[in-house]
Scaffold this active site. Structure first.
Site: not given
Lengths: 419, 430
Positions: B180, B320, B331, B352, B357
């Site tokens: 990713c 992310h 995160e 996202k 994703h």
């Protein structure tokens, strides 16, 4: 600001010629080949081939965590073993170095599924006609796979496992550019050290396609040497008139690259210095070679020896030889060229790393290993292919090529280390 | 010699919200979701039956231009389309550029795998329908049935091979695949190649599609995917307390990075400055991020140092934000470690929530959104944000886009296996 210099302080290899870079080197100097008969399956269901297999490999020797081993395809196991050997060689296993400034880059790609693992799942997912029924797969086939199945085959897993097992918290990457990938991983590691994003990098490549899936894939691609004449070790013939394809090898190779001052401070053994890389694609061999020389700021005539890709396919051998002729322009009729593939097979993502390890040892030991199975070169080239026996030579500069099919090309220049 | 500066001069995208940058950006600003029921294969009996698929994608052009077209994976098709948009957008085609100074660095995923064919070869290689597989028979069946082109197109690097041929690239060509984080890492390394002086222009980004049976199965087995199948558009809910995994999607994002003087000389439009890049590894576990977020924290710090800006200069963070329990929590924690008390004042959103994703392609599309955030003064929202999670207490720009003056953006990408990449871009001041 002074340019940061990059030196080679550790080598690790798992090849058909044994465990460790020293075993590889000794066998190459003796002219031994690791190519032999290999077979898969049993009895009537047996598939007989030839290949350069890493024999007697016991991953448990390198990977003590049983759970970790279970999620590693063989490519990953070989990568961990070679990484371990390189770190030992560099004296870095338990050394107090800054782990945040120590990274890893691996040439790797999509790993082959083990067929028996998928077979059970597929068997329970077939309709009456024997075709895949995705409804049945969702209900029965998929749950039959083990939970971490996907992770066993992802391209970035060799680099991830190596980073975890050896606590490498610096830059971490996986380069997928075919037979150039191993050397391209080294190029990126070199750039990272040069610009100061790390002090230590482990870089190389890993591939294991000596399995039923891999063998059939190379067969489908039409690149395998068909004429074995019953003597496997004489089969693979790069640059030879009779060479018509390659023999599959497997293995993993890693190099520890280190910033010079960092290496000196810890009194590291220094094999050689890296001074330039070039890269291009689309039949980019000449551009890659010239780019590497330009970055190294040396003229072609200062190069003593080229560790060639020598894929063993007629078109690729000729294009590589012509690129060498064009760049060196006959400036050095005694330019020595050697190829390792007849001894260790075509190793894909790992190939560039192996040839870089070999050229590094040539620089530090003052010898060039012979190219096996060369009788009559395809053309009358303006360079000398080392054959039959090692050439003892006081090498100052070496070039390593990693040229893939379709001409993805990476070249490196390294030099004997002088203060 | 002063350091070579890098600017962004072209953008291209193929996403579940549209097959170009404009449609994608409009969708993001409107807070639309591109997630629907899976149509690419029969997922009825899979735990997850939803994904963000690219729709209305016009392949006819590439059909005419590429030989062996029928073997191309969705990864290559999306990459060609998005790259052509980016290259046109940058105007480099009209200018005479030196192709030896033009390079490519992608984070492209594999070309997919024909599971039905493979299954039928496997089932035809089991004597009496039982394992073990007869390897000799397997070999013969494979060789008879699989075409070389389909094997070649499975390789991730086929994407850059097609691009290099199409755009006549003579400089450095590379492809990385770090799950990713791949396309963000590709962009970071592409920038370093220009900074070092090895190229003047890089076509960079990523493309990927894992919406195929083994992709969905693989992630389902890891219990990483959302199973909110009844409300596809609401399934991707980063930072929301009821999040239950990520939603797989597909597409490509491409940026043209260019050395500043080179861009100026040809009168290029400059979207933003590429300012900083940091990359680290957690060196912890294959599936879980490090509980302290050490790798993510260090990557963010390195990217800010590299950009020579203070944390207080960052106006927006493109997260992310995968919508998995662990990622979003760690995160959030990591952002607080880097930004301290001011973390609460910095808007942070995850697109996202709308796109799903895109795995290897995710970071590139997120950087494109970040560029447009600076340019248009609009921060795209985190949609489906309804119930606050105690562990996630930042300003996630919930549900509605927000107008804001944004000069500097930090964009995060964290890969399965522990690779952490942070990128910083800045408004370009002539």
């Amino acid at each position: 600001m002074l340019k940061r210099r990059v030196v080679i302080t550790g080598l690790g290899a798992m090849t058909a010629l044994g465990e460790g870079a020293a075993a590889l080197w000794d066998a190459l100097l003796q002219g031994r080949s690791g190519v032999d008969f290999v077979s898969f399956g049993e009895n009537g269901a047996r598939l007989d081939e030839i290949g350069a297999a890493v024999r007697g490999f016991t991953p448990e020797k390198f990977i003590t965590q049983r759970k970790a081993l279970k999620v590693m395809a063989r490519d990953i196991q070989l990568a961990v073993a070679a990484a371990s050997l390189a770190l030992d060689d560099a004296g870095l296993k338990s050394a107090a170095v800054d782990r945040e400034r120590f990274g890893v880059i691996v040439g790797s790609g999509v790993l082959n599924y083990e067929i028996d693992e998928l077979a059970y799942s597929v068997k329970s997912s077939l309709d009456a006609k024997g075709n895949l029924d995705l409804k049945k797969f969702g209900e029965e086939g998929m749950p039959a796979l083990f939970p971490l199945w996907l992770l066993k085959y992802l391209p970035n897993m060799p680099a991830c496992h190596v980073s975890i097992l050896f606590d490498l918290q610096g830059p971490n990457n996986t380069i997928t550019t075919g037979a150039s990938a191993g050397l391209q991983a080294l190029e990126e590691a070199y750039r990272i050290l040069e610009r100061g994003s790390a002090d230590l990098m482990l870089a190389g490549g890993a591939e294991s396609k000596l399995n039923p899936v891999g063998v059939s894939q190379y067969k489908i691609l039409g690149v395998l040497e068909e004429n074995t004449n019953g003597s496997p070790n004489k089969t693979y013939k790069p640059f030879d008139q009779k060479g018509r394809g390659f023999v599959i090898g497997e293995g993993a190779g890693f190099v520890v690259l280190e910033e010079l001052e960092h290496a000196k401070k810890r009194n590291a053994k220094i094999y050689a210095e890296v001074v330039g890389f070039g890269c291009s694609s689309q039949e980019g061999r000449v551009i890659a070679l010239k780019g590497a020389l330009e970055e190294a700021k040396i003229s072609p005539k200062e190069i003593d020896y080229v560790q060639a890709s020598g894929l063993g396919l007629e078109k690729d051998d000729i294009l590589e030889a012509e690129a060498i002729e064009e760049v060196f322009n006959g400036s050095k009729l005694n330019l020595a060229v050697s190829a390792s593939k007849p001894a260790i097979g075509f190793t894909g993502f790992a190939a560039g790393a192996f040839d870089f390890i070999i050229s590094t040892l040539a620089l530090s030991r003052g010898a060039i290993a012979p190219t096996l199975n060369l009788e009559i070169p395809r053309r009358d080239w303006k360079f000398q292919i080392v054959k039959d026996k090692p050439l003892m030579s006081d090498i100052r500069y070496a070039v390593t090529n990693a040229f893939g099919f379709n001409g993805q090309s990476v070249s490196a220049v390294s030099k004997r280390f002088l203060e | 010699m002063s350091e070579r500066k890098i600017v962004i001069t072209g953008l291209g995208a193929v996403t579940p919200l549209g097959s170009n940058v404009r449609d994608t950006w409009d969708g993001l600003c409107e807070g639309r979701s591109g997630v629907r029921r899976i149509t690419l294969f029969d997922a009825e009996k899979f735990p997850t039956k939803i994904a963000g698929e690219v729709k209305k994608f016009d392949i006819s052009k590439w059909q005419k231009l590429i030989s062996d077209f029928s073997f191309l994976g969705r990864n290559s098709l999306f990459a060609l389309q998005a790259s052509e948009e980016a290259v046109k957008d940058s105007g480099v085609e009209q200018n005479k550029i030196d192709h030896s100074r033009l390079g490519i660095y992608f984070g492209a995923g594999d070309g997919g795998f024909n599971f039905s064919d493979y299954a039928s070869i496997l089932s035809g290689s089991m004597n009496g329908g039982d394992e073990p597989v007869d390897v000799n028979l397997y070999f013969k069946n494979s060789v008879n049935r699989i075409r070389p082109q389909s094997l070649v197109e499975q390789e991730p690097s086929q994407v850059v091979n097609h691009l290099a041929a199409y755009f006549k690239v003579k400089g450095i060509v590379s492809n990385c695949l770090t799950a990713c984080a791949a396309s963000s890492q590709a962009i970071g390394e592409a920038a370093e190649i220009i900074r070092k002086g090895k190229a003047d222009i890089m076509i960079t980004g990523g493309s990927h599609s894992m919406i195929h049976p083994l992709g969905v199965a693989g992630f389902n087995l890891l219990t990483a995917l959302s199973t909110q199948n009844d409300a596809p558009e609401r399934a991707s809910r980063p930072f929301d307390k009821t999040r239950d995994g990520f939603v797989l999607s597909e597409g490509a994002g491409v940026l043209i990075l260019e050395e500043l003087e080179h861009a100026k000389k040809r009168g290029a439009r400059i979207y933003a400055e590429f300012a900083g890049y940091g990359g680290t590894a957690d060196a912890f576990r294959l599936t879980d991020p490090h509980p302290t977020g050490r790798g993510a924290i260090q990557a963010m710090k390195l990217s800010l140092q590299n950009a020579k800006i203070d944390p207080s200069d960052v106006d927006y963070i493109n997260a992310h934000g995968t919508s998995t329990q662990l990622n979003d929590q760690i995160e959030t924690h990591s952002v607080k470690e880097v930004f301290g008390g001011s973390a609460y004042k910095i808007p942070i959103s995850s697109i996202k929530s709308m796109l799903g994703h895109m795995i290897a392609a995710a970071g590139a599309v997120e950087l494109i959104a970040s560029v447009l955030t600076i340019r248009n003064g609009i921060i795209p929202p985190t949609i489906n944000y309804e119930i606050k999670d105690e562990g996630c207490d930042l300003d996630y720009v919930p549900n509605k886009a927000r107008e804001a003056k944004v000069n500097s953006v930090l964009s995060n990408s964290f890969g399965f296996g522990g690779q952490n990449i942070a990128l910083v871009i800045k408004k370009f001041d002539g």
